[in-house]
Motif scaffolding. Sequence first.
Motif, mmCIF file in Angstrom:
data_model
loop_
_atom_site.group_PDB
_atom_site.id
_atom_site.type_symbol
_atom_site.label_atom_id
_atom_site.label_comp_id
_atom_site.label_asym_id
_atom_site.label_seq_id
_atom_site.Cartn_x
_atom_site.Cartn_y
_atom_site.Cartn_z
ATOM 1 N N ALA A 192 -8.170 17.958 32.482
ATOM 2 C CA ALA A 192 -8.794 18.908 31.558
ATOM 3 C C ALA A 192 -9.619 18.208 30.495
ATOM 4 C CB ALA A 192 -7.715 19.763 30.884
ATOM 5 N N ASN A 193 -10.813 18.726 30.283
ATOM 6 C CA ASN A 193 -11.571 18.330 29.103
ATOM 7 C C ASN A 193 -11.285 19.384 28.038
ATOM 8 O OD1 ASN A 193 -14.038 16.326 28.374
ATOM 9 N ND2 ASN A 193 -14.088 18.186 27.191
ATOM 10 N N LEU A 194 -10.321 19.103 27.191
ATOM 11 C CA LEU A 194 -9.871 20.082 26.210
ATOM 12 C C LEU A 194 -10.911 20.283 25.112
ATOM 13 C CD1 LEU A 194 -6.129 18.995 25.957
ATOM 14 C CD2 LEU A 194 -7.058 20.988 27.148
ATOM 15 N N GLY A 195 -10.886 21.478 24.515
ATOM 16 C CA GLY A 195 -11.907 21.873 23.557
ATOM 17 C C GLY A 195 -11.625 21.419 22.136
ATOM 18 N N SER A 196 -11.448 20.122 21.944
ATOM 19 C CA SER A 196 -11.273 19.601 20.584
ATOM 20 C C SER A 196 -12.613 19.606 19.859
ATOM 21 C CB SER A 196 -10.679 18.196 20.616
ATOM 22 O OG SER A 196 -11.493 17.325 21.372
ATOM 23 N N TYR A 216 -17.609 27.309 23.147
ATOM 24 C CA TYR A 216 -16.190 27.043 22.921
ATOM 25 C C TYR A 216 -15.347 28.256 23.312
ATOM 26 C CZ TYR A 216 -15.860 22.499 20.518
ATOM 27 O OH TYR A 216 -15.835 21.157 20.215
ATOM 28 N N ALA A 217 -15.775 29.444 22.888
ATOM 29 C CA ALA A 217 -15.009 30.659 23.178
ATOM 30 C C ALA A 217 -14.883 30.879 24.682
ATOM 31 C CB ALA A 217 -15.677 31.867 22.515
ATOM 32 N N ARG A 218 -15.980 30.690 25.418
ATOM 33 C CA ARG A 218 -15.931 30.848 26.874
ATOM 34 C C ARG A 218 -15.041 29.803 27.522
ATOM 35 N NH1 ARG A 218 -21.450 32.479 26.242
ATOM 36 N NH2 ARG A 218 -22.128 30.300 26.401
ATOM 37 N N THR A 219 -15.084 28.588 26.988
ATOM 38 C CA THR A 219 -14.255 27.510 27.547
ATOM 39 C C THR A 219 -12.777 27.817 27.397
ATOM 40 O OG1 THR A 219 -15.878 25.730 27.372
ATOM 41 C CG2 THR A 219 -13.562 25.105 27.158
ATOM 42 N N PHE A 220 -12.362 28.262 26.226
ATOM 43 C CA PHE A 220 -10.938 28.573 26.028
ATOM 44 C C PHE A 220 -10.496 29.688 26.974
ATOM 45 C CE2 PHE A 220 -11.852 26.911 21.609
ATOM 46 C CZ PHE A 220 -11.196 25.708 21.807
ATOM 47 N N ALA A 221 -11.321 30.697 27.148
ATOM 48 C CA ALA A 221 -10.972 31.791 28.061
ATOM 49 C C ALA A 221 -10.867 31.290 29.497
ATOM 50 C CB ALA A 221 -12.020 32.902 27.966
ATOM 51 N N ALA A 222 -11.818 30.460 29.907
ATOM 52 C CA ALA A 222 -11.807 29.940 31.276
ATOM 53 C C ALA A 222 -10.610 29.021 31.512
ATOM 54 C CB ALA A 222 -13.106 29.190 31.549
ATOM 55 N N GLN A 223 -10.282 28.202 30.523
ATOM 56 C CA GLN A 223 -9.168 27.273 30.703
ATOM 57 C C GLN A 223 -7.830 28.001 30.747
ATOM 58 O OE1 GLN A 223 -9.810 24.254 27.640
ATOM 59 N NE2 GLN A 223 -10.973 23.001 29.084
ATOM 60 N N LYS A 224 -7.689 29.055 29.973
ATOM 61 C CA LYS A 224 -6.433 29.819 30.013
ATOM 62 C C LYS A 224 -6.258 30.529 31.350
ATOM 63 C CE LYS A 224 -7.112 32.004 26.096
ATOM 64 N NZ LYS A 224 -6.893 32.912 24.938
ATOM 65 N N GLY A 261 2.850 23.278 28.909
ATOM 66 C CA GLY A 261 2.219 22.346 27.991
ATOM 67 C C GLY A 261 0.708 22.457 28.022
ATOM 68 N N TYR A 262 0.166 22.671 29.215
ATOM 69 C CA TYR A 262 -1.282 22.861 29.343
ATOM 70 C C TYR A 262 -1.719 24.098 28.569
ATOM 71 C CZ TYR A 262 -5.672 24.429 31.428
ATOM 72 O OH TYR A 262 -6.954 24.881 31.609
ATOM 73 N N ARG A 263 -1.043 25.204 28.796
ATOM 74 C CA ARG A 263 -1.400 26.452 28.125
ATOM 75 C C ARG A 263 -1.275 26.305 26.602
ATOM 76 N NH1 ARG A 263 -3.115 31.890 29.729
ATOM 77 N NH2 ARG A 263 -2.771 33.142 27.863
ATOM 78 N N ALA A 264 -0.211 25.645 26.162
ATOM 79 C CA ALA A 264 0.000 25.457 24.723
ATOM 80 C C ALA A 264 -1.105 24.600 24.118
ATOM 81 C CB ALA A 264 1.370 24.832 24.473
ATOM 82 N N ALA A 265 -1.542 23.559 24.835
ATOM 83 C CA ALA A 265 -2.605 22.690 24.327
ATOM 84 C C ALA A 265 -3.906 23.464 24.170
ATOM 85 C CB ALA A 265 -2.794 21.507 25.267
ATOM 86 N N VAL A 266 -4.237 24.289 25.155
ATOM 87 C CA VAL A 266 -5.463 25.097 25.085
ATOM 88 C C VAL A 266 -5.372 26.097 23.936
ATOM 89 C CG1 VAL A 266 -6.899 26.776 26.293
ATOM 90 C CG2 VAL A 266 -5.974 24.815 27.540
ATOM 91 N N GLU A 267 -4.242 26.759 23.812
ATOM 92 C CA GLU A 267 -4.095 27.780 22.767
ATOM 93 C C GLU A 267 -4.087 27.155 21.374
ATOM 94 O OE1 GLU A 267 -0.605 29.923 23.929
ATOM 95 O OE2 GLU A 267 -1.734 31.254 25.296
ATOM 96 N N ARG A 268 -3.506 25.959 21.248
ATOM 97 C CA ARG A 268 -3.511 25.287 19.938
ATOM 98 C C ARG A 268 -4.941 24.973 19.508
ATOM 99 N NH1 ARG A 268 -3.934 20.249 17.993
ATOM 100 N NH2 ARG A 268 -4.087 19.347 20.079
ATOM 101 N N LEU A 269 -5.737 24.454 20.420
ATOM 102 C CA LEU A 269 -7.121 24.126 20.087
ATOM 103 C C LEU A 269 -7.957 25.381 19.856
ATOM 104 C CD1 LEU A 269 -7.615 21.156 22.549
ATOM 105 C CD2 LEU A 269 -7.560 21.034 20.047
ATOM 106 N N GLU A 270 -7.643 26.443 20.585
ATOM 107 C CA GLU A 270 -8.334 27.705 20.341
ATOM 108 C C GLU A 270 -8.015 28.226 18.939
ATOM 109 O OE1 GLU A 270 -9.133 31.936 22.632
ATOM 110 O OE2 GLU A 270 -7.149 31.018 22.788
ATOM 111 N N GLY A 271 -6.775 28.062 18.507
ATOM 112 C CA GLY A 271 -6.401 28.475 17.159
ATOM 113 C C GLY A 271 -7.153 27.685 16.099
ATOM 114 N N ILE A 272 -7.293 26.373 16.312
ATOM 115 C CA ILE A 272 -8.051 25.536 15.379
ATOM 116 C C ILE A 272 -9.502 25.989 15.330
ATOM 117 C CG2 ILE A 272 -8.943 23.198 15.011
ATOM 118 C CD1 ILE A 272 -6.264 22.179 16.179
ATOM 119 N N TYR A 273 -10.052 26.298 16.496
ATOM 120 C CA TYR A 273 -11.431 26.791 16.572
ATOM 121 C C TYR A 273 -11.589 28.093 15.794
ATOM 122 C CZ TYR A 273 -15.061 29.697 18.744
ATOM 123 O OH TYR A 273 -16.102 30.570 18.968
#
Length: 284
Positions: A192-196, A216-224, A261-273
Amino acid sequence: MIARALILSLCLCASASAQQNAEWRQPFPAFKMIGNVYWVGTYDLSTYLITTDAGHILINTGFEDTVPLIVEGVEKLGFKMADVKILTATHAHGDHVAGLAELKRLTGAQLSMSEADAVLLEDGGVSDFRFGDPRNPSFEPVKVDRRLKDQDTITLGGVTVTAHHHPGHTKGATSFTLTVREGARDYRVVIANLGSINPGVTVSGMPKYPTIGDDYARTFAAQKALPVDVFLASHAGQFGMHEKYKPGDAYDPNRFVDPQGYRAAVERLEGIYREQVARERAAR
């Protein structure tokens, strides 16, 4: 007192940065992650070797001066650099692509890169929307042989790797997925290229990247929405590699199975965004 606090803060930041950079170049023993997927990176910078009967795929490079560590890791695993046929990367920042020119010379491999980041590889990063400097390339330019679109596949020796365009961190940021057969089970692997979000980036729009917020918004949706069993990423720290594996540990195909863990990592970065979007809107 304010001045002393500022100096202390700057010292701490410099210390943290130095430690981070040290881990980027710190050697780490190559090892088998799952099936035909191997780690040949440094302590923190991910480089993945995907082996096939017709040659190998190498994803990410680290820096030019860490290329010898990659070569050493590949050979210690019993493989040959001459058998690397395809090079690619998750995104075109120097810590992941600065060794591509040297690796292409060493192997003669075809270089594939997402369309939007291919230009960065060929101009040495000078057109990067955040870090680009026309007077000073960030890394040695290298010619891209194939430009990847979303959902394009890289196929070699019966192994298929799918590219997923997940922009934001860079315009062409890409995650890769493949299915690995181990025993009687198929594992869905994501690199994964996470959305940091890098310091200095304005997610409501950058002069050289006005659509960054929407991307960024589209990436978080696609990754989830991506089905994942095995969670890997561009940095070891992003998927907790060092908590899951210590050098010398016995091989375990389930070691990096971590969909939660993958889902949590994506959601954490989405929250920061989302928090940054709110701050930028309030500031306006």
